[in-house]
Design a protein around this motif. Sequence first.
Motif, PDB file in Angstrom:
ATOM      1  N   THR A  32      -3.766 -56.418  -8.806  1.00 30.20           N
ATOM      2  CA  THR A  32      -4.679 -55.634  -9.643  1.00 30.20           C
ATOM      3  C   THR A  32      -4.996 -56.303 -10.981  1.00 30.20           C
ATOM      4  N   ALA A  33      -4.359 -57.404 -11.276  1.00 27.28           N
ATOM      5  CA  ALA A  33      -4.502 -58.055 -12.588  1.00 27.28           C
ATOM      6  C   ALA A  33      -5.934 -58.513 -12.860  1.00 27.28           C
ATOM      7  N   THR A  34      -6.630 -58.993 -11.857  1.00 28.42           N
ATOM      8  CA  THR A  34      -7.997 -59.480 -12.063  1.00 28.42           C
ATOM      9  C   THR A  34      -8.907 -58.342 -12.513  1.00 28.42           C
ATOM     10  N   GLU A  35      -8.762 -57.175 -11.913  1.00 29.86           N
ATOM     11  CA  GLU A  35      -9.567 -56.018 -12.325  1.00 29.86           C
ATOM     12  C   GLU A  35      -9.281 -55.667 -13.783  1.00 29.86           C
ATOM     13  N   PHE A  36      -8.016 -55.656 -14.160  1.00 28.17           N
ATOM     14  CA  PHE A  36      -7.623 -55.369 -15.534  1.00 28.17           C
ATOM     15  C   PHE A  36      -8.242 -56.391 -16.486  1.00 28.17           C
ATOM     16  N   ARG A  37      -8.184 -57.647 -16.126  1.00 24.34           N
ATOM     17  CA  ARG A  37      -8.733 -58.726 -16.953  1.00 24.34           C
ATOM     18  C   ARG A  37     -10.241 -58.547 -17.140  1.00 24.34           C
ATOM     19  N   HIS A  38     -10.945 -58.143 -16.086  1.00 22.31           N
ATOM     20  CA  HIS A  38     -12.394 -57.936 -16.191  1.00 22.31           C
ATOM     21  C   HIS A  38     -12.738 -56.853 -17.208  1.00 22.31           C
ATOM     22  N   HIS A  39     -11.964 -55.771 -17.226  1.00 17.03           N
ATOM     23  CA  HIS A  39     -12.211 -54.704 -18.192  1.00 17.03           C
ATOM     24  C   HIS A  39     -12.020 -55.215 -19.620  1.00 17.03           C
ATOM     25  N   LEU A  40     -10.973 -55.982 -19.850  1.00 13.09           N
ATOM     26  CA  LEU A  40     -10.724 -56.528 -21.185  1.00 13.09           C
ATOM     27  C   LEU A  40     -11.815 -57.513 -21.593  1.00 13.09           C
ATOM     28  N   ALA A  41     -12.189 -58.392 -20.670  1.00  7.68           N
ATOM     29  CA  ALA A  41     -13.226 -59.386 -20.968  1.00  7.68           C
ATOM     30  C   ALA A  41     -14.560 -58.705 -21.275  1.00  7.68           C
TER      31      ALA A  41
END
Length: 123
Positions: A32-41
């Motif tokens: 799930t880390a990629t989804e989290f990273r997209h929100h932050l970016a």
Amino acid sequence: MSIAQNPLSVEVTLPREDVALIVVEGYLDIDTATEFRHHLANQLHHGRKHFVIDLSGVPFMDSSGMNIVLRIYQEVREISGSVQIVSPTPAVRRVLDLTGVSITVPVSESLDAALERVDASPQ
């Protein structure tokens, strides 16, 4: 564990124009880390420079999640921003403490305390 078994929910609100409150629920791991990273970016792209990350709904976080928190911390420091972690679950808090992440990224027990830290950070 598959994403279907442990979906990640990320809700973003703006308590202030330059502050993104990111409420995370579910497992924050390699799946799930990629989804989290997209929100932050996305929030960084839209000019947010202060990130308050609420981890009260995260029962488990692995090194993938920690690396993303540390990466956004490094990115916002370059623009005089800040990252605050709010209300991590005991298991997540233990991981943050054992790895030293909580020394680098401030951990608060409430949103109000985190916003006070944002106000106190150099602008």
